[in-house]
Design an enzyme around this catalytic site. Structure first.
Site, mmCIF file in Angstrom:
data_model
loop_
_atom_site.group_PDB
_atom_site.id
_atom_site.type_symbol
_atom_site.label_atom_id
_atom_site.label_comp_id
_atom_site.label_asym_id
_atom_site.label_seq_id
_atom_site.Cartn_x
_atom_site.Cartn_y
_atom_site.Cartn_z
ATOM 1 N N LYS A 175 0.844 -1.190 0.000
ATOM 2 C CA LYS A 175 0.000 0.000 0.000
ATOM 3 C C LYS A 175 0.881 1.242 0.000
ATOM 4 O O LYS A 175 1.445 1.632 1.023
ATOM 5 C CB LYS A 175 -0.900 0.047 1.242
ATOM 6 C CG LYS A 175 -1.916 1.180 1.128
ATOM 7 C CD LYS A 175 -2.345 1.733 2.464
ATOM 8 C CE LYS A 175 -1.783 3.075 2.822
ATOM 9 N NZ LYS A 175 -1.978 4.158 1.886
ATOM 10 N N GLU A 178 -1.143 7.408 -0.319
ATOM 11 C CA GLU A 178 -2.177 7.874 -1.255
ATOM 12 C C GLU A 178 -1.745 9.164 -1.954
ATOM 13 O O GLU A 178 -2.271 9.505 -3.011
ATOM 14 C CB GLU A 178 -3.522 8.068 -0.542
ATOM 15 C CG GLU A 178 -3.518 8.899 0.723
ATOM 16 C CD GLU A 178 -3.186 8.089 1.984
ATOM 17 O OE1 GLU A 178 -2.193 7.326 1.961
ATOM 18 O OE2 GLU A 178 -3.902 8.255 2.987
ATOM 19 N N GLY A 228 6.758 5.258 8.168
ATOM 20 C CA GLY A 228 5.951 6.465 8.276
ATOM 21 C C GLY A 228 6.139 7.105 9.641
ATOM 22 O O GLY A 228 7.172 6.902 10.292
ATOM 23 N N GLY A 229 5.147 7.849 10.077
ATOM 24 C CA GLY A 229 5.266 8.610 11.323
ATOM 25 C C GLY A 229 5.085 7.741 12.565
ATOM 26 O O GLY A 229 4.486 6.664 12.514
ATOM 27 N N ILE A 230 5.585 8.246 13.709
ATOM 28 C CA ILE A 230 5.538 7.490 14.973
ATOM 29 C C ILE A 230 4.107 7.160 15.378
ATOM 30 O O ILE A 230 3.808 6.035 15.768
ATOM 31 C CB ILE A 230 6.216 8.302 16.103
ATOM 32 C CG1 ILE A 230 7.734 8.215 15.968
ATOM 33 C CG2 ILE A 230 5.800 7.784 17.472
ATOM 34 C CD1 ILE A 230 8.482 8.772 17.149
ATOM 35 N N GLU A 231 3.212 8.157 15.296
ATOM 36 C CA GLU A 231 1.851 7.914 15.790
ATOM 37 C C GLU A 231 1.166 6.840 14.956
ATOM 38 O O GLU A 231 0.481 5.972 15.500
ATOM 39 C CB GLU A 231 1.039 9.223 15.822
ATOM 40 C CG GLU A 231 1.492 10.192 16.918
ATOM 41 C CD GLU A 231 1.698 9.514 18.288
ATOM 42 O OE1 GLU A 231 0.856 8.710 18.694
ATOM 43 O OE2 GLU A 231 2.734 9.781 18.941
ATOM 44 N N THR A 232 1.344 6.893 13.619
ATOM 45 C CA THR A 232 0.754 5.847 12.774
ATOM 46 C C THR A 232 1.382 4.496 13.126
ATOM 47 O O THR A 232 0.691 3.470 13.192
ATOM 48 C CB THR A 232 0.992 6.148 11.276
ATOM 49 O OG1 THR A 232 0.781 7.525 11.041
ATOM 50 C CG2 THR A 232 0.067 5.343 10.400
ATOM 51 N N GLY A 233 2.677 4.499 13.370
ATOM 52 C CA GLY A 233 3.371 3.252 13.730
ATOM 53 C C GLY A 233 2.791 2.636 14.994
ATOM 54 O O GLY A 233 2.586 1.416 15.080
ATOM 55 N N CYS A 284 13.762 11.197 6.541
ATOM 56 C CA CYS A 284 13.694 10.715 7.928
ATOM 57 C C CYS A 284 15.030 10.907 8.639
ATOM 58 O O CYS A 284 15.074 11.088 9.849
ATOM 59 C CB CYS A 284 13.282 9.260 7.952
ATOM 60 S SG CYS A 284 14.338 8.218 6.931
ATOM 61 N N GLU A 385 10.023 16.258 14.837
ATOM 62 C CA GLU A 385 10.448 16.126 13.445
ATOM 63 C C GLU A 385 9.671 17.149 12.607
ATOM 64 O O GLU A 385 8.472 16.982 12.392
ATOM 65 C CB GLU A 385 10.120 14.695 12.987
ATOM 66 C CG GLU A 385 10.640 14.347 11.636
ATOM 67 C CD GLU A 385 10.197 12.942 11.208
ATOM 68 O OE1 GLU A 385 9.066 12.544 11.507
ATOM 69 O OE2 GLU A 385 11.006 12.266 10.554
HETATM 70 P P1 NAD Z 1 2.269 8.589 7.727
HETATM 71 O O1 NAD Z 1 2.473 7.854 9.009
HETATM 72 O O2 NAD Z 1 1.277 9.687 7.701
HETATM 73 O O3 NAD Z 1 1.812 7.606 6.557
HETATM 74 C C1 NAD Z 1 2.607 6.533 6.109
HETATM 75 C C2 NAD Z 1 1.723 5.496 5.477
HETATM 76 O O4 NAD Z 1 0.839 4.972 6.472
HETATM 77 C C3 NAD Z 1 0.839 6.005 4.338
HETATM 78 O O5 NAD Z 1 0.800 5.038 3.323
HETATM 79 C C4 NAD Z 1 -0.515 6.144 5.019
HETATM 80 O O6 NAD Z 1 -1.600 6.026 4.127
HETATM 81 C C5 NAD Z 1 -0.494 4.988 5.994
HETATM 82 N N1 NAD Z 1 -1.404 5.113 7.132
HETATM 83 C C6 NAD Z 1 -1.926 6.239 7.670
HETATM 84 N N2 NAD Z 1 -2.748 5.928 8.700
HETATM 85 C C7 NAD Z 1 -2.743 4.583 8.819
HETATM 86 C C8 NAD Z 1 -3.382 3.659 9.707
HETATM 87 N N3 NAD Z 1 -4.199 4.053 10.663
HETATM 88 N N4 NAD Z 1 -3.122 2.347 9.551
HETATM 89 C C9 NAD Z 1 -2.274 1.919 8.596
HETATM 90 N N5 NAD Z 1 -1.665 2.728 7.711
HETATM 91 C C10 NAD Z 1 -1.876 4.053 7.828
HETATM 92 O O7 NAD Z 1 3.711 9.058 7.298
HETATM 93 P P2 NAD Z 1 4.085 9.989 6.075
HETATM 94 O O8 NAD Z 1 3.685 11.379 6.457
HETATM 95 O O9 NAD Z 1 3.594 9.382 4.806
HETATM 96 O O10 NAD Z 1 5.677 9.839 6.067
HETATM 97 C C11 NAD Z 1 6.522 10.667 6.768
HETATM 98 C C12 NAD Z 1 7.077 9.935 7.970
HETATM 99 O O11 NAD Z 1 7.758 8.761 7.517
HETATM 100 C C13 NAD Z 1 8.106 10.750 8.705
HETATM 101 O O12 NAD Z 1 7.887 10.634 10.097
HETATM 102 C C14 NAD Z 1 9.426 10.088 8.311
HETATM 103 O O13 NAD Z 1 10.460 10.255 9.233
HETATM 104 C C15 NAD Z 1 9.007 8.666 8.184
HETATM 105 N N6 NAD Z 1 9.987 7.931 7.373
HETATM 106 C C16 NAD Z 1 10.850 7.073 8.004
HETATM 107 C C17 NAD Z 1 11.823 6.391 7.271
HETATM 108 C C18 NAD Z 1 12.789 5.459 7.937
HETATM 109 O O14 NAD Z 1 13.565 4.813 7.228
HETATM 110 N N7 NAD Z 1 12.812 5.337 9.249
HETATM 111 C C19 NAD Z 1 11.901 6.592 5.886
HETATM 112 C C20 NAD Z 1 11.006 7.473 5.275
HETATM 113 C C21 NAD Z 1 10.043 8.132 6.040
#
Ligand code: NAD
Length: 491
Positions: A175, A178, A228-233, A284, A385
């Site tokens: 996925k 978007e 992705g972001g910490i909160e989503t993680g 990141c 960040e």
């Molecule tokens: P994000 O967390 O908003 O979204 C990332 C992905 O998660 C997207 O595909 C989004 O659709 C999906 N998502 C959103 N809500 C979800 C949910 N409830 N359940 C499952 N999936 C969901 O992050 P972003 O804004 O797209 O990316 C930026 C972040 O990514 C920054 O914090 C950056 O540091 C991090 N990042 C980390 C690395 C690394 O290697 N550690 C690399 C690139 C980016």
């Protein structure tokens, strides 16, 4: 305008609802593409297809050398379409085409690396303590993998997940974000051309709260890998508990770059700029938090300011552009808000802190290279960040103080420092609590070395041998060749 579908069980399909999402060019907000916007139903079908391909389709039993052949083929196709992919990535993200070309070089290399590793790990023979027995460890593919990628390095992040999963014998439901799905769709087309069996690769397009959430919650997914972001993680980690699926997380970073008095001054300034302004700071591992020792502090900050003034903003497709726009209007609003927070917190604004005053850039999501000095450890712009072209400067006196400040963060992705003192190199590289530490360099990564975070920057590692191991289960097999009666119970 580009019109694309998504790929489920070997078919290119629209969303069940017929809903589409417009993809915008960050340089001028124009519509460049329209793609399906799926929900949970389509995601369930993709998971079921990946499940069948894993359980009944014979993909995990396919000899590793044959899986490798297909992954190598995909690398070749990426190289063949390198320029098209690079231009598509720049159109979608706003980054300069030159940067996207480097990304595509890396991506082809990532598929090659994992293809090469696919048949190299023959397991391990254990010296059994029991006579007349054989004991060995084998690695098997973990199963169906949900893979969720972010918008900043769309295809690079997807390739860190897709390449090892396929090489290991897993099946995939990818996925992409978007906001920037175009290159991931293109590589899915290339995977079809390479000849991966039906159901092995699936790409579903749609919002995180539906497609991503279904992947995280589904009991038919064995591993969820997320960047992705910490909160989503954290949300994904909680959602994954239902079937105790494996969770791999690459989260954010707030990465200190420490400049000691004895550093090579010009190199340190040069790399400090590169550490932040690639892709307008949407990295990141951006070294956006700079700590400078007091002896060179004023000179360093002034030199940084002078060079930042010369950064040329523009269209990523123009040869003289050094920094493109931010990738979305929502993200621009977030970065602007951080600029305002910095001013309110009392940091000293030396440059930027606003959108550019340039008619040619007014429809794009641009933000000026921004420099805050006199920052304190507890300021939000230092701790959070900002993910934009914003540098914060903190002044320090001693090595101990620098290390304490650098480690005082919930993040632990990467850090760098600049010095010519060999003993300091030993001490500081050990003391920093980050997944990657760079000495006299910044922002370097390559597929041969593991990448991932300490603390809240993530769980597990991508890239390197560890990147393949994430996609495997370990099985211990024990055989007795001369089984004798025990006669312990009821003899
Ligand atoms: P994000 O967390 O908003 O979204 C990332 C992905 O998660 C997207 O595909 C989004 O659709 C999906 N998502 C959103 N809500 C979800 C949910 N409830 N359940 C499952 N999936 C969901 O992050 P972003 O804004 O797209 O990316 C930026 C972040 O990514 C920054 O914090 C950056 O540091 C991090 N990042 C980390 C690395 C690394 O290697 N550690 C690399 C690139 C980016």
């Amino acid at each position: 305008m580009i019109r694309k579908k998504m790929y489920i069980d070997g078919e290119w399909v629209a969303a069940d609802s017929g809903k589409e999402r417009e993809i915008l060019n960050p340089f001028d907000s124009s519509v460049i593409a329209s793609v399906p916007e799926a929900g949970r139903g389509e995601t369930r079908r993709a998971i079921a297809a990946a499940r069948r391909a894993f359980d009944e389709g014979g993909w995990p039993q396919t000899p590793a050398a044959e899986r490798a052949r297909l992954v190598f083929k995909l690398a070749e196709l990426i190289e063949r379409d390198h320029e098209e992919l690079a231009r598509l990535e720049s159109l979608d993200t706003g980054k300069t085409v030159e940067e996207s070309r480097w990304d595509m070089d890396d991506i082809a290399g990532i598929f090659r690396y994992f293809a090469g590793l696919a048949d190299k790990d023959g397991g391990e023979v254990i010296e059994s303590p029991v006579p007349d027995t054989t004991s060995y460890v084998m690695r098997e593919p973990v199963g169906v993998c949900g893979q969720i990628s972010p918008w900043n390095y769309p295809l690079l992040q997807a390739s860190w997940k897709m390449a090892p999963a396929l090489a290991a014998g897993c099946t995939v439901v990818m996925k992409p974000s978007e906001i920037t799905p175009l290159t991931t769709i293109k590589v899915t087309e290339l995977a079809e051309e390479a000849g991966f069996p039906k159901g092995v690769v699936n790409t579903v397009l749609g919002p995180g709260a539906e497609v991503g959430a279904e992947l995280s919650e589904s009991h038919d997914v064995d591993l969820i890998s997320f960047t992705g972001g910490i909160e989503t993680g954290k949300t994904i980690m909680r959602a994954a508990t239902g079937n105790v699926k494996k969770v791999a997380l690459e989260l954010g970073g707030k990465n200190p770059n420490i400049i000691f008095d004895d550093a090579d001054f010009d190199l340190a300034v040069d790399y400090a700029l590169n550490g932040v302004f690639f892709h307008a700071g949407q990295i990141c591992s951006a070294g956006a938090r700079i700590l400078v020792q007091e002896g060179i502090h004023d000179r360093f900050v002034e030199e940084l300011r002078k060079r930042m003034e010369r950064i040329k903003l523009g269209n990523g497709f123009d040869d003289d552009t050094q920094m493109g726009p931010l990738t979305s209007a929502e993200h621009l609003a977030k970065v602007e808000a951080y600029g305002e927070i910095g001013k309110k917190e009392g940091a000293k604004l030396l440059l930027g802190g606003c959108r550019p005053d340039d008619e040619a850039l007014k429809d794009g999501y641009f933000y000026m290279p921004t420099l805050f000095s006199d920052c304190e450890n507890d300021m939000r712009i230092v701790q959070e960040e900002t993910f934009g072209p914003i540098i914060t400067i903190e002044k320090f006196s001693t090595e101990e103080e620098a290390v304490t400040r650098a480690n005082s963060t919930v993040y632990g992705l990467s850090a760098g420092f600049w010095t010519n003192d060999p003993n300091r190199i030993e001490r500081v590289s050990k003391a920093l609590r980050f997944g990657t530490v760079w000495i006299n360099d910044f922002n370097v990564y390559f597929v041969q070395a593991p990448w991932g975070g300490y603390k809240q920057s993530g769980l597990g590692r991508e890239l390197g041998r560890m990147g393949l191991e994430e996609y495997t289960e370990v099985k211990h097999v024990y055989r007795n060749h001369a089984t004798k009666a025990l006669n312990w119970f009821g003899a």
